[in-house]
Each structure stands twice: as C-alpha cells, then as structure tokens.
Design a protein around this motif. Structure first.
Motif, PDB file in Angstrom:
ATOM      1  N   LYS A 149      24.994 107.679  84.650  1.00 52.21           N
ATOM      2  CA  LYS A 149      25.624 106.385  84.909  1.00 52.21           C
ATOM      3  C   LYS A 149      24.806 105.315  84.198  1.00 52.21           C
ATOM      4  CE  LYS A 149      28.118 108.110  88.464  1.00 52.21           C
ATOM      5  NZ  LYS A 149      28.918 109.159  87.959  1.00 52.21           N
ATOM      6  N   THR A 150      25.479 104.290  83.721  1.00 51.77           N
ATOM      7  CA  THR A 150      24.785 103.173  83.095  1.00 51.77           C
ATOM      8  C   THR A 150      24.943 101.935  83.964  1.00 51.77           C
ATOM      9  OG1 THR A 150      26.718 102.565  81.797  1.00 51.77           O
ATOM     10  CG2 THR A 150      25.133 104.045  80.755  1.00 51.77           C
ATOM     11  N   ASP A 151      24.050 101.008  83.771  1.00 55.46           N
ATOM     12  CA  ASP A 151      24.103  99.729  84.458  1.00 55.46           C
ATOM     13  C   ASP A 151      24.240  98.679  83.367  1.00 55.46           C
ATOM     14  OD1 ASP A 151      23.667  97.342  85.775  1.00 55.46           O
ATOM     15  OD2 ASP A 151      21.976  98.079  86.939  1.00 55.46           O
TER      16      ASP A 151
END
Length: 188
Positions: A149-151
């Motif tokens: 997952k990326t932020d």
C-alpha cells in the motif's frame, strides 16, 4: 568462502562506523496502525559502500527479518542460521560499544538495535539504478503474498501487512546512488 565472509564483515563494520559517526545518522519515528517503526537514516548511507543488490537478495533479507522479528525481540540466532554474518564495529582496530547489531549477506545489510523498545529489523541495500525500486517492491509483494500500500503523503514508500508484522519499504539515497531501507516490525 571464509575469506569472503571475513572481508564482507570487515567492510560492513568500516562502512557502518562511518555512518554512525556522521551527522546524518539519526533515528526517526513513524507510526502506522499503532506500531512504531524506527528508521535509520544513516543505514542507507552505509549501504552506498556496498555493490548494488538484486531485488531477490533484498526480498531474502525481508524474509529473514520476518522470521526473526517477534513481539519483544529480534532473534539473532535465526538471522545467523539463515546465513547472515555478524559484523563487529571497530575503530582503528578497537571494538566500539554500540547497541546496534549489524549483519551482512550477499550485498545486503541487516541492522537491529538490541536496546530498542520496539523491536525492528532493518534491511538496507544499494540499488543499481532508481528504476530497480519498483522491482524491489514487486519482489517483496510477491514473496509476502500481500499487496503493498502507498500513502499519498509519502513519496517512494510502500507498506505491507503480512500476518503479525508490518513492513515499510522506503526509497533512500540519491538519484545517482539509490538505496532502499526496509523496516520490519511486529504487530499484534
């Protein structure tokens, strides 16, 4: 092979003591899902002295850290059983007292702080080029069987949540000398 291991340990110790002495060596805290991961900014500087690692070598380091990272400690016996060689830290041939434990395998560093309140295992490696970062993310994604997952607030950072752990992959270094730092922590 023994000479290569000894040479690797000596090189790791020399590289890491330089990072420890540099002003860039700091601890930074990041919080995600209530788990604190301690990131060593100087570790990427230490990796710059190593030859570039492959995504497979880096993912192997993550697997080793996952196996060794528990709720209260990092089991260094598991790291050594997995082929990681312990390096000693010295300056001018004399041991230097430090809570950091350094391990090397292939072209990858693993570091832990045995006195840390939150046990975290760090994998650090130099990349052949900036484009390899995405290959590292894919390799970790594939090995862990969970999607990263990326932020949006953090460029070049991926988080993975395998059972019982949190893994943070961060692009470090410079455009001319790219590196990665991966923190592996326990999460209940």
């Amino acid at each position: 092979m023994a000479t290569r291991s000894a040479d690797c340990r000596a090189a790791l110790a020399t590289i890491f003591i330089a990072a420890v002495k540099s002003e860039d060596f700091m601890l930074a805290a990041a919080r995600l899902l209530g788990v604190a991961l301690m990131a060593q900014a100087g570790a990427s500087a230490a990796a710059q002295g190593l030859p570039p690692a492959t995504p497979t070598d880096i993912a192997s380091g993550v697997r080793s850290c996952l196996a060794a990272t528990g709720p209260k400690t990092i089991d260094t016996d598991k790291l050594q059983a997995d082929g990681w060689h312990s390096a000693s830290v010295s300056q001018e041939g004399k041991p230097v007292a430090t809570s950091l434990r350094i391990f090397g395998k292939d072209k990858v560093l693993v570091t832990i702080d045995k006195d840390a309140k939150v046990p975290t295992c760090f994998v650090t490696a130099h990349l052949p080029d900036a484009d390899t970062f995405n290959d590292v993310a894919f390799s970790i994604d594939h090995d862990l069987g969970v999607h990263g997952k990326t932020d949006q607030g953090e460029a070049d950072t991926f988080y993975f949540f395998p059972q019982g752990h949190i893994v943070q992959l961060k692009k470090t270094g410079t455009a001319a000398a790219p590196s990665v730092r991966i923190g592996v922590g326990y999460r209940p």
